[in-house]
Design an enzyme around this catalytic site. Structure first.
Site, PDB file in Angstrom:
ATOM      1  N   HIS A 103     -10.695   7.113   0.788  1.00 18.59           N
ATOM      2  CA  HIS A 103      -9.282   6.944   0.435  1.00 18.59           C
ATOM      3  C   HIS A 103      -9.133   5.835  -0.590  1.00 18.59           C
ATOM      4  O   HIS A 103      -9.969   4.925  -0.659  1.00 18.59           O
ATOM      5  CB  HIS A 103      -8.441   6.626   1.674  1.00 18.59           C
ATOM      6  CG  HIS A 103      -8.780   5.303   2.282  1.00 18.59           C
ATOM      7  ND1 HIS A 103      -9.844   5.122   3.127  1.00 18.59           N
ATOM      8  CD2 HIS A 103      -8.216   4.077   2.153  1.00 18.59           C
ATOM      9  CE1 HIS A 103      -9.916   3.855   3.502  1.00 18.59           C
ATOM     10  NE2 HIS A 103      -8.939   3.178   2.910  1.00 18.59           N
TER      11      HIS A 103
ATOM     12  N   ASP B 157       0.795  -1.243   0.000  1.00 21.28           N
ATOM     13  CA  ASP B 157       0.000   0.000   0.000  1.00 21.28           C
ATOM     14  C   ASP B 157       0.821   1.284   0.000  1.00 21.28           C
ATOM     15  O   ASP B 157       0.498   2.213   0.749  1.00 21.28           O
ATOM     16  CB  ASP B 157      -0.947   0.033   1.219  1.00 21.28           C
ATOM     17  CG  ASP B 157      -1.926  -1.133   1.233  1.00 21.28           C
ATOM     18  OD1 ASP B 157      -1.868  -1.973   0.322  1.00 21.28           O
ATOM     19  OD2 ASP B 157      -2.739  -1.197   2.177  1.00 21.28           O
TER      20      ASP B 157
ATOM     21  N   ASP C 262      -4.604  -0.827  -1.786  1.00 21.31           N
ATOM     22  CA  ASP C 262      -5.905  -0.654  -1.180  1.00 21.31           C
ATOM     23  C   ASP C 262      -6.747  -0.069  -2.317  1.00 21.31           C
ATOM     24  O   ASP C 262      -6.349   0.927  -2.936  1.00 21.31           O
ATOM     25  CB  ASP C 262      -5.778   0.341  -0.011  1.00 21.31           C
ATOM     26  CG  ASP C 262      -6.796   0.089   1.074  1.00 21.31           C
ATOM     27  OD1 ASP C 262      -7.294  -1.042   1.184  1.00 21.31           O
ATOM     28  OD2 ASP C 262      -7.091   1.040   1.831  1.00 21.31           O
TER      29      ASP C 262
ATOM     30  N   CYS D 126       6.680  -5.370   9.595  1.00 23.70           N
ATOM     31  CA  CYS D 126       7.134  -5.803   8.317  1.00 23.70           C
ATOM     32  C   CYS D 126       8.664  -5.501   8.230  1.00 23.70           C
ATOM     33  O   CYS D 126       9.279  -6.010   9.128  1.00 23.70           O
ATOM     34  CB  CYS D 126       6.497  -5.170   7.159  1.00 23.70           C
ATOM     35  SG  CYS D 126       4.763  -4.772   7.169  1.00 23.70           S
TER      36      CYS D 126
ATOM     37  N   LYS E 247      -6.885  -5.097  -3.011  1.00 25.40           N
ATOM     38  CA  LYS E 247      -7.704  -5.551  -1.880  1.00 25.40           C
ATOM     39  C   LYS E 247      -8.712  -4.477  -1.494  1.00 25.40           C
ATOM     40  O   LYS E 247      -8.548  -3.316  -1.857  1.00 25.40           O
ATOM     41  CB  LYS E 247      -6.827  -5.911  -0.684  1.00 25.40           C
ATOM     42  CG  LYS E 247      -6.058  -4.743  -0.110  1.00 25.40           C
ATOM     43  CD  LYS E 247      -4.960  -5.227   0.819  1.00 25.40           C
ATOM     44  CE  LYS E 247      -4.109  -4.072   1.322  1.00 25.40           C
ATOM     45  NZ  LYS E 247      -4.834  -3.074   2.125  1.00 25.40           N
TER      46      LYS E 247
ATOM     47  N   HIS F  99     -10.587   0.721  -3.321  1.00 23.10           N
ATOM     48  CA  HIS F  99     -12.002   0.712  -2.918  1.00 23.10           C
ATOM     49  C   HIS F  99     -12.946   1.308  -3.965  1.00 23.10           C
ATOM     50  O   HIS F  99     -12.614   2.322  -4.591  1.00 23.10           O
ATOM     51  CB  HIS F  99     -12.177   1.543  -1.638  1.00 23.10           C
ATOM     52  CG  HIS F  99     -11.387   1.029  -0.473  1.00 23.10           C
ATOM     53  ND1 HIS F  99     -11.428  -0.282  -0.060  1.00 23.10           N
ATOM     54  CD2 HIS F  99     -10.532   1.664   0.391  1.00 23.10           C
ATOM     55  CE1 HIS F  99     -10.634  -0.434   0.994  1.00 23.10           C
ATOM     56  NE2 HIS F  99     -10.068   0.729   1.288  1.00 23.10           N
TER      57      HIS F  99
HETATM   58 ZN   LIG Z   1      -8.778   1.093   2.945  1.00 23.48          ZN
END
Ligand SMILES: [Zn+2]
Length: 419
Positions: A293, A197, A242, A363, A318, A244
């Site tokens: 976002h 991301d 990300d 990470c 995702k 959406h």
């Molecule tokens: Zn999100």
């Protein structure tokens, strides 16, 4: 010895030493010899002899005197008049490195057999737990040859995982599986880099980390990530997005679009960013609210312009289902549907995944930044408990090439062999 019942090797030593304390000097020569001759092959190897020495040297209250293994090996050599090879351990580390760099993981040929013979100090065609521990000790070291300390109990558990017929020995068939699934993977890993991301909205857009409580600057991850991409050869590089739709359930602006469950303590009129609300449905859904976002195809959803995107990279999206959020690059939060990430990694035979990007708490340490300082420490504890290693980017190259071999990952992968 039944290590499958997690009888510790330390117990084994302790028992042996206790037996010896009681019996050395009382046993006839032949019986004493048989007590120590665990390999049952008619002679003592150097390790068995060292166990004997450790039982010999103690004060009147049973406290052991420490003697270097090297000294005891020398004593062994004095009595080994026909000079059997006792240079265990020390010449093993190179034999892991000497092999051809590109060994297919399915390969179980001569190199594997040679290794077994080298390790098989009792020369009986299979490894006992002590020989296996010597092997583990040769495996786990950093790129400068400094050993990582691993408890004997852990190594005995690994031994038990590969001793599939539970007879207390690893025979050639078991060793071939151990080689293919474990040793070859540790020495010749196939690493992947997962870049999570690194999108405009998280760096200087609507969900910019600069405004989050941890005060991290998202843009700081770009340089170390680009450095890794330049300096380390990965077998796969995956960028997650990300991603959406506009009517996504996690957007505060959409909070009035769906009926609220009676259990939700936050009402739609008063909801603000960061609140957790519960939407109604056949199964009530808990959702954290965010500003809009990473809306599909918007500027905010693009990767940051300074991030290197390598040729042949895989892209994973995702959070594409409007009805559920997705913090993981593998699954949505309800584990209803899987992204392609898992199959991408499996298809390419990836053994090690290095994670970098945003956001750590949810990470490679210097290449991640996080949202909330409180969740950082709890996430760190959670990752460590799962057997995840948290490292700095300067160690990635050595680890990705199999020169720096951390026991953490190897121990969890040995557990998976059995699962
Ligand atoms: Zn999100």
């Amino acid at each position: 010895m039944d290590v499958a019942n997690s009888t510790a090797v330390d117990d084994y030593f302790d028992n042996l030493v206790r037996t010896c304390n009681r019996e050395v000097g009382l046993l006839k020569e032949k019986e004493c010899f048989e007590t120590f001759n665990r390999g049952k092959v008619g002679f003592l190897n150097v390790i068995e002899f060292i166990v004997l020495c450790e039982a010999l040297f103690h004060d009147s209250e049973g406290r052991k005197y420490n003697v270097e293994k090297q000294r005891m090996a020398e004593i062994f050599a004095s009595f080994d008049t026909c000079r059997l090879d006792y240079s265990f351990g020390s010449n093993l580390a190179p034999c892991f490195i000497e092999g051809p760099r590109e060994i297919p993981h399915t390969w179980v040929g001569e190199h594997c057999y040679n290794l077994l013979s080298k390790m098989d100090l009792t020369l009986v065609g299979f490894l006992n737990v002590i020989e296996f521990i010597v092997l583990c000790e040769a495996l786990f070291h950093d790129s400068e040859g400094r050993k990582y300390n691993v408890e004997k109990q852990r190594m005995a558990e690994i031994f038990a995982s590969f001793d599939t017929n539970k007879d207390g020995f690893i025979d050639l068939t078991e060793f071939q599986a151990c080689w293919k699934e474990w040793i070859a993977v540790i020495c010749w890993p196939k690493p992947a880099l997962l870049v999570i991301d690194v999108q405009n909205d998280f760096i200087n857009g609507s969900l910019s980390m600069d405004n989050c409580p941890a005060g991290h600057k998202g843009v700081e991850v770009i340089e170390p990530i680009n450095g890794l991409l330049e300096n380390v050869t990965f077998d796969a590089v995956v960028y997650s997005y990300d991603w959406h739709p506009e009517n996504h359930i996690s957007f505060l602006s959409n909070v009035k679009q769906r009926p609220m469950d009676a259990s939700s303590t936050v009402k739609p009129e008063e909801a603000k960013v960061g609140d957790v609300v519960v939407f109604a449905g056949s199964q009530p859904t808990e959702v954290v609210l965010w500003p809009d976002h990473c809306v599909q195809n918007s500027w905010g959803a693009e990767l940051h312009q300074n991030l290197t995107v390598v040729e042949g990279a895989e892209l994973v999206y995702k959070g594409t289902n409007p009805e559920i959020d997705s913090f993981s690059a593998f699954w949505d939060n309800g584990k209803l549907s899987e992204t392609e990430l898992d199959s991408i990694l499996k298809k390419r035979g990836i053994t090690d995944v290095f994670c970098v990007g945003l956001a750590y708490d949810y990470c490679v340490d210097d290449a991640t930044r996080s949202i909330d300082p409180d969740t950082v420490s709890s996430m760190t504890a959670e990752l460590l408990a799962l057997g995840v290693e948290i490292i700095n980017s300067d160690k990635v190259n050595d680890m990705a090439r199999g020169y720096d071999r951390h026991p953490t990952l190897a121990i969890s992968s040995a557990k998976n062999f059995n699962a």
